[in-house]
Write an enzyme that holds these catalytic residues in place. Structure first.
Site, PDB file in Angstrom:
ATOM      1  CG  ASP A 134      -2.174   0.654   1.155  1.00  9.12           C
ATOM      2  OD1 ASP A 134      -2.230   1.648   0.427  1.00  9.12           O
ATOM      3  OD2 ASP A 134      -3.141   0.215   1.803  1.00  9.12           O
ATOM      4  CD  GLU A 293      -8.695   5.164  -0.910  1.00 10.10           C
ATOM      5  OE1 GLU A 293      -9.568   4.941  -0.062  1.00 10.10           O
ATOM      6  OE2 GLU A 293      -7.668   5.821  -0.645  1.00 10.10           O
ATOM      7  CG  HIS A 367      -8.767  -0.753   4.888  1.00 14.46           C
ATOM      8  ND1 HIS A 367      -8.490  -0.774   3.540  1.00 14.46           N
ATOM      9  CD2 HIS A 367      -8.346   0.442   5.337  1.00 14.46           C
ATOM     10  CE1 HIS A 367      -7.920   0.362   3.207  1.00 14.46           C
ATOM     11  NE2 HIS A 367      -7.817   1.123   4.262  1.00 14.46           N
ATOM     12  CG  ASP A 368     -10.993   2.861   4.176  1.00 20.63           C
ATOM     13  OD1 ASP A 368     -10.425   2.785   5.280  1.00 20.63           O
ATOM     14  OD2 ASP A 368     -10.404   3.201   3.127  1.00 20.63           O
TER      15      ASP A 368
HETATM   16  C1  GLC Z   1      -7.394   5.788   2.492  1.00 16.12           C
HETATM   17  C2  GLC Z   1      -7.316   4.536   3.312  1.00 16.12           C
HETATM   18  C3  GLC Z   1      -7.851   4.813   4.671  1.00 16.12           C
HETATM   19  C4  GLC Z   1      -6.985   5.871   5.300  1.00 16.12           C
HETATM   20  C5  GLC Z   1      -6.905   7.096   4.418  1.00 16.12           C
HETATM   21  C6  GLC Z   1      -5.806   7.995   4.843  1.00 16.12           C
HETATM   22  O1  GLC Z   1      -8.680   6.199   2.274  1.00 16.12           O
HETATM   23  O2  GLC Z   1      -7.985   3.502   2.660  1.00 16.12           O
HETATM   24  O3  GLC Z   1      -7.902   3.691   5.481  1.00 16.12           O
HETATM   25  O4  GLC Z   1      -7.481   6.219   6.554  1.00 16.12           O
HETATM   26  O5  GLC Z   1      -6.627   6.774   3.083  1.00 16.12           O
HETATM   27  O6  GLC Z   1      -4.562   7.459   4.494  1.00 16.12           O
END
Ligand code: GLC
Length: 589
Positions: A134, A293, A367-368
């Protein structure tokens, strides 16, 4: 190419109860057609997201770690997984569970050592699994040396590595932007007498991508991990890396007088230049993939973002997971949606990826997000039938499916009695925000039950032992209390489990390239019960029918009149009728 011969003997899936007839079975002993197609390995495989903190603890400190993951790789292999996305395990003070990185070149001691990581990469490789890191590149931790130097004064080598701006005349923040986790997106720094921008927490200052030195430093980080042998990158919050040329207030969208930063900075013009530079320096010429993302990128933007001419290999879209929220910040402001709305979103994305060499990462959870059984099914849905119905959609779309850990066991949301039981900082902030907007504690807690990120982050269930076999110590976050029934060991033994349904689907997908690369055509788009489509390539055609409602559903059986059932979640189906939450796959002759 594809085999033409059809076998009339039943396929043995090794799982009694899962109906598997022969019409489309691949010829045994021959290399499967998927192996010989033109697709890259990451297009043919199934990806799996591991929330490192919660997967498996090897040393009893209650926190999942890399050695723990290495010890459970066989579970992933059985699921047909070829790429494992690890949530960040770099050195981090953990303000946002690792999404605040203080050193991109080190493993956080809570998760292990660099040797553990090398061993994991090696052991995964042995099983045909690639590790995907990631890359959190929109921001760092405030404890990163880069930021420490940057904030030490206005004159230093890194003074321009983050987004600094002077206060407004009244001393307040430069703009009225609200961070994604709530509160102002600006934080005042006493030493510089300036504000720095943070799209997320104040502990996560945004990097300044406009500075070429920053971009080079990030390219170096990525290449370090390519050298380690990883198979690709998930690029966190990537749509926020380019900021507008000038900073201006936006029209307030809530009682706090602020405007969500997303609407001010997501997908800003010029972002593609940064990403194409990254592509040339990191991705090109290597057998790896990138998946972004990409909140803020819609199906119509896809051709610029993905494919041979695009900057990334795939982007996660969020239309479907946001289908029920009017306002991402306010979990109490939900909207009603109907199945045709959801199906239309999938269909749009599927269509965009056909015919122009772009590729799609299909996901229902991460995970979100809440657990998909709670998110997309009626409240009274049976969780086993429902888990199988959703799995069928996940694993029969064109693209690369991403399974979230626990999804394959049919995990559901946690509903803890008080906000104090929750761990996630963004959950707490969303709760506070709803109260600030005038909602009651009960209403705000209800929003938390539906949308908290903690539901996706509770520990994995391995067996019926204490804490589900996740840890021998005390887990950092409570294990879901349903673990005695829903765990890997028990579900493996149960022929009707969600886990065994996943395994059967994964096997079917591997043997039938049309499920991976074939064209997608939606059937019955107006049905508010059934999601149905065909997947077809030059040689074969599959028809997928899933009843996503809790009532019996009827459909015109002509679509399967010349077809045989290859898989059915409730045994042999009756063409023309689907039982509540029944999922069935036919092969058209
Ligand atoms: C992305 C991640 C999330 C995180 C955010 C800040 O959205 O998926 O879990 O809190 O970025 O890095």
């Amino acid at each position: 190419m594809l085999m033409k011969k059809r076998w009339i003997v039943p396929v043995v899936l090794g799982l009694a109860g899962l109906l598997a007839f022969s019409a489309c079975s691949a010829e045994p002993d021959k290399k499967s057609a998927a192996d010989s197609s033109e697709l890259s390995w990451w297009q043919k495989t199934i990806a799996y997201e591991i929330y490192v903190r919660s997967f498996k603890d090897s040393n009893g400190d209650g926190i999942g770690d890399l050695k723990g993951i290495t010890s459970e790789l066989d579970h992933l292999k059985e699921l047909g997984v070829g790429a494992v996305w690890l949530t960040p395990c770099y050195q981090s003070p953990q303000a946002d569970n690792g999404y605040d990185i203080s050193d991109y070149y080190k493993i956080d001691p809570a998760y292990g050592t660099m040797e553990d990581m090398e061993k994991l990469i090696k052991e995964a490789d042995k099983r045909g699994i690639k590790i995907v890191m990631d890359l959190v590149f929109n921001h760092t931790s405030e404890e990163n040396e880069w930021f420490k130097e940057s904030r030490s004064g206005k004159e230093n080598d890194k003074s321009d590595w983050y987004i600094w701006a002077d206060p407004k005349k009244d001393g307040g923040p430069p703009t009225n932007w609200r961070s994604i986790f709530g509160g102002s997106a600006w934080e005042y720094d006493e030493t510089r007498k300036q504000y720095y921008l943070h799209t997320f927490l104040k502990e996560q200052p945004d990097l300044n991508w406009a500075n070429p030195e920053v971009r080079q430093a990030l390219i170096d980080v990525a290449n370090f991990w390519v050298e380690k042998g990883v198979g690709g990158f998930r690029m966190d919050a990537i749509t926020y890396i380019k900021k507008p040329e000038t900073f201006a207030d936006g029209k307030p969208d809530a009682a706090d007088g602020r405007v969500g930063i997303h609407s001010m900075t997501a997908n800003t013009e010029g972002i593609l230049d940064y990403l194409s530079e990254f592509k040339s320096a990191v991705r090109e010429g290597k057998d790896i993939f990138t998946v972004g993302e990409a909140n803020g990128v819609s199906a119509k933007d896809l051709p610029d973002w993905v494919g041979p001419e695009g900057v990334l290999d795939m982007v996660f879209e969020f239309g479907h997971v946001n289908i029920d929220l009017l306002d991402e910040m306010n979990w109490c402001k939900t909207k009603d949606w109907k199945l045709p709305d959801l199906k239309a979103l999938f269909t749009d994305s599927q269509k965009t990826t056909m015919g122009n060499d772009t590729w799609y990462p299909m996901f229902l959870e991460n995970h979100d997000q809440p657990r998909s059984i709670n998110h997309f099914l009626p409240e009274n849905a049976d969780r086993i039938d429902g888990g199988k119905a959703l799995a069928t959609v996940l694993l029969t779309m064109r693209g690369t499916p991403f399974i979230m850990q626990g999804e394959e066991l049919g995990f559901v949301n946690v509903e803890w009695p008080s906000i104090d039981n929750y761990n996630d900082i963004s959950t707490k902030n969303h709760y506070k925000f709803a109260i600030g907007e005038g909602y009651s504690e009960e209403e705000a807690l209800d929003g938390v039950h539906h949308f908290s990120r903690d539901s996706a982050r509770t520990p994995m269930h391995w067996d019926t032992s204490r804490h589900a076999g996740f840890t021998k110590g005390e887990p950092w976050i409570p294990v879901h209390d349903d673990y005695k029934t829903y765990n890997v060991a028990s579900e493996k033994k149960d022929k009707d489990s969600v886990l065994n349904w996943y395994i059967a689907l994964a096997k079917l997908r591997k043997e039938h390239p049309e499920l991976i690369e074939g064209d997608y055509k939606e059937l019955f788009p107006d049905s508010d019960q059934i999601y149905a489509y065909t997947r077809e390539n030059d040689s074969e055609k599959m028809t997928v029918l899933v009843n996503l409602s809790t009532k019996k559903a009827e459909y015109d059986a002509a679509c399967v009149s010349d077809a045989e059932q290859v898989l059915g979640s409730k045994g042999e189906t009756k063409p023309g009728t689907l039982e509540p939450l029944e999922a069935v796959i036919f092969c058209n002759k």
